[in-house]
Design an enzyme around this catalytic site. Structure first.
Site, PDB file in Angstrom:
ATOM      1  N   TRP A 102       0.829  -1.210   0.000  1.00  0.00           N
ATOM      2  CA  TRP A 102       0.000   0.000   0.000  1.00  0.00           C
ATOM      3  C   TRP A 102       0.860   1.256   0.000  1.00  0.00           C
ATOM      4  O   TRP A 102       0.524   2.247  -0.667  1.00  0.00           O
ATOM      5  CB  TRP A 102      -0.984  -0.020   1.164  1.00  0.00           C
ATOM      6  CG  TRP A 102      -2.076  -1.019   0.915  1.00  0.00           C
ATOM      7  CD1 TRP A 102      -2.285  -2.196   1.563  1.00  0.00           C
ATOM      8  CD2 TRP A 102      -3.077  -0.946  -0.102  1.00  0.00           C
ATOM      9  NE1 TRP A 102      -3.361  -2.859   1.014  1.00  0.00           N
ATOM     10  CE2 TRP A 102      -3.867  -2.116  -0.004  1.00  0.00           C
ATOM     11  CE3 TRP A 102      -3.393  -0.008  -1.091  1.00  0.00           C
ATOM     12  CZ2 TRP A 102      -4.944  -2.364  -0.855  1.00  0.00           C
ATOM     13  CZ3 TRP A 102      -4.472  -0.258  -1.942  1.00  0.00           C
ATOM     14  CH2 TRP A 102      -5.234  -1.424  -1.820  1.00  0.00           C
ATOM     15  N   ASP A 179      -1.457   7.122   6.232  1.00  0.00           N
ATOM     16  CA  ASP A 179      -2.548   6.274   5.768  1.00  0.00           C
ATOM     17  C   ASP A 179      -2.837   5.289   6.893  1.00  0.00           C
ATOM     18  O   ASP A 179      -2.062   4.370   7.152  1.00  0.00           O
ATOM     19  CB  ASP A 179      -2.129   5.544   4.493  1.00  0.00           C
ATOM     20  CG  ASP A 179      -3.182   4.545   4.005  1.00  0.00           C
ATOM     21  OD1 ASP A 179      -4.228   4.386   4.666  1.00  0.00           O
ATOM     22  OD2 ASP A 179      -2.952   3.918   2.952  1.00  0.00           O
ATOM     23  N   LYS A 203     -12.535  -1.026   7.020  1.00  0.00           N
ATOM     24  CA  LYS A 203     -11.802  -1.957   7.882  1.00  0.00           C
ATOM     25  C   LYS A 203     -12.364  -1.906   9.310  1.00  0.00           C
ATOM     26  O   LYS A 203     -12.844  -2.888   9.828  1.00  0.00           O
ATOM     27  CB  LYS A 203     -10.319  -1.606   7.924  1.00  0.00           C
ATOM     28  CG  LYS A 203      -9.697  -1.252   6.596  1.00  0.00           C
ATOM     29  CD  LYS A 203      -9.514  -2.442   5.688  1.00  0.00           C
ATOM     30  CE  LYS A 203      -8.680  -2.070   4.473  1.00  0.00           C
ATOM     31  NZ  LYS A 203      -8.484  -3.174   3.549  1.00  0.00           N
TER      32      LYS A 203
END
Length: 368
Positions: A102, A179, A203
């Site tokens: 990511w 992030d 999430k």
């Protein structure tokens, strides 16, 4: 009561209480005669939902008054572009910390807009650790420093908040950008140490389709790169209280219910202790076994996403099929990594983790 435990990495399990409340309010929210999905985003009913969701989040995370909370669309991946578009104007350069797939994607997108420097990377060990702060080489003229606090795929998590004032060079005034998509609100955090935080909701805090951005107000005054569309400017959304266009209303509503649920659990201090206990159950089993293995450096293991492999990979499909018969689903590892991955976000109950551990012990006994 559902008879499965969902270990999906995202979209992920939501608290059952939240789903039950949403079901009860589906056709008629609080006597309005409307479903939340039917409401005008500028009507008093939905505005009250959005205001409470923001207020509860600000309370839970102790977000200071000089930070704006934005509820946007596009998921966290949209922020790979929005962050550089809005912040690179400070110098045209930015530093990124690479710890997995990511953060690599964030780097790849940012390179479209300016000069990107990899200040630290754990690529040499297969992205199985977090680079120590002493290894970071921060550019003193960086517009910001970006890192990914939890790598969902690799199961690597920062167990500490980077303090740029302690890094080599004069870095204390460089905004820290994070992030936090897969560990947002899973533990207390000091928002004041960040310039900007972003997190996809799917999430820990809600359904897919919503991204939360927390931005320090002074950064709203940074001139975006030339040609940045209005929809991709943070100031556009901050000036319009996230109502510049129709926001993802139902996702915001569900997120608000999750905020209320988190408060009922005792807040972030209590949820962190629960998350530590859940992760410990699985890691203790893995570390005490010659049958299972987790490749991640122990100090950097994620509490949210636990990747593991079997000693004999030919048993993977048998493991997954038998697990499903026990109501343990979505355990297959990411396609780029293989093996298994147990994602145990806030809403995963301790009973679900214990059921997984019991199954893993039984499977090892029968197949070792």
């Amino acid at each position: 009561m559902r008879n499965i435990y969902n270990f999906s990495a995202g979209p992920a399990v939501l608290p059952e209480e939240v789903l039950e409340q949403a079901r009860a309010e589906m056709l008629d929210w609080h006597g309005s005669g409307m479903s939340v999905m039917e409401m005008s985003h500028r009507g008093k009913e939905f505005m009250s939902i959005a205001d409470k969701a923001e207020s509860d989040m600000r309370e839970l995370a102790a977000i200071p008054a000089n930070y704006k909370i934005l509820f946007l669309q596009g998921g966290a991946s949209s922020q790979f572009a929005m962050v550089p578009l809005n912040l690179l104007g400070r110098s045209g350069k930015a530093d990124y910390i690479q710890t997995g797939q990511w953060s690599e994607k964030a780097v790849g997108e940012a390179k479209n807009f300016g000069s990107i420097h990899i200040a630290a990377s754990s690529e040499s060990d297969g992205f199985n650790s977090v680079p120590l702060l002493a290894q970071w080489r921060i550019s003193t003229d960086a517009a910001y420093v970006h890192y990914t606090s939890n790598e969902t795929i690799g199961g690597v998590e920062f167990q500490w908040t980077p303090d740029l004032s302690a890094a080599e060079g004069d870095c204390k005034d460089i905004p820290l950008v994070a992030d936090m998509s897969s560990n947002f609100l899973s533990r207390p955090l000091d928002v004041g140490k960040f310039g900007l935080i972003y997190a996809g909701a799917q999430k820990n805090v809600g359904p897919a389709g919503l991204v939360v951005v927390i931005i320090r107000e002074d950064l709203l005054d940074v001139a975006p790169l030339s040609g940045t569309p209005a929809m991709l400017r943070y100031k556009t959304h901050a000036d319009n209280a996230s109502m510049y266009n129709t926001p993802p209303t139902y996702a915001i509503y569900i997120m608000g219910l999750v905020m209320e649920w988190l408060k009922r659990q005792g807040g972030l201090v209590a949820i962190e202790q629960r998350n530590i206990a859940k992760a410990r159950l699985i890691y203790d089993l893995i570390d005490g076994s010659n049958f299972y293995r987790c490749p991640v450096n122990r100090a950097d293991r994620s509490r949210m996403n636990i990747p593991f492999t079997l000693r004999d990979p030919s048993l993977d499909e048998i493991f997954l099929k038998l697990a499903q018969t026990r109501g343990l689903i979505q355990l297959k590892g990411h396609r780029s990594v293989g093996g298994m991955r147990a994602s145990i976000y806030n809403a995963m109950p301790l009973e679900g983790v214990q059921a997984l551990v019991n199954f893993m012990q039984e499977f090892e006994k029968n197949h070792a």
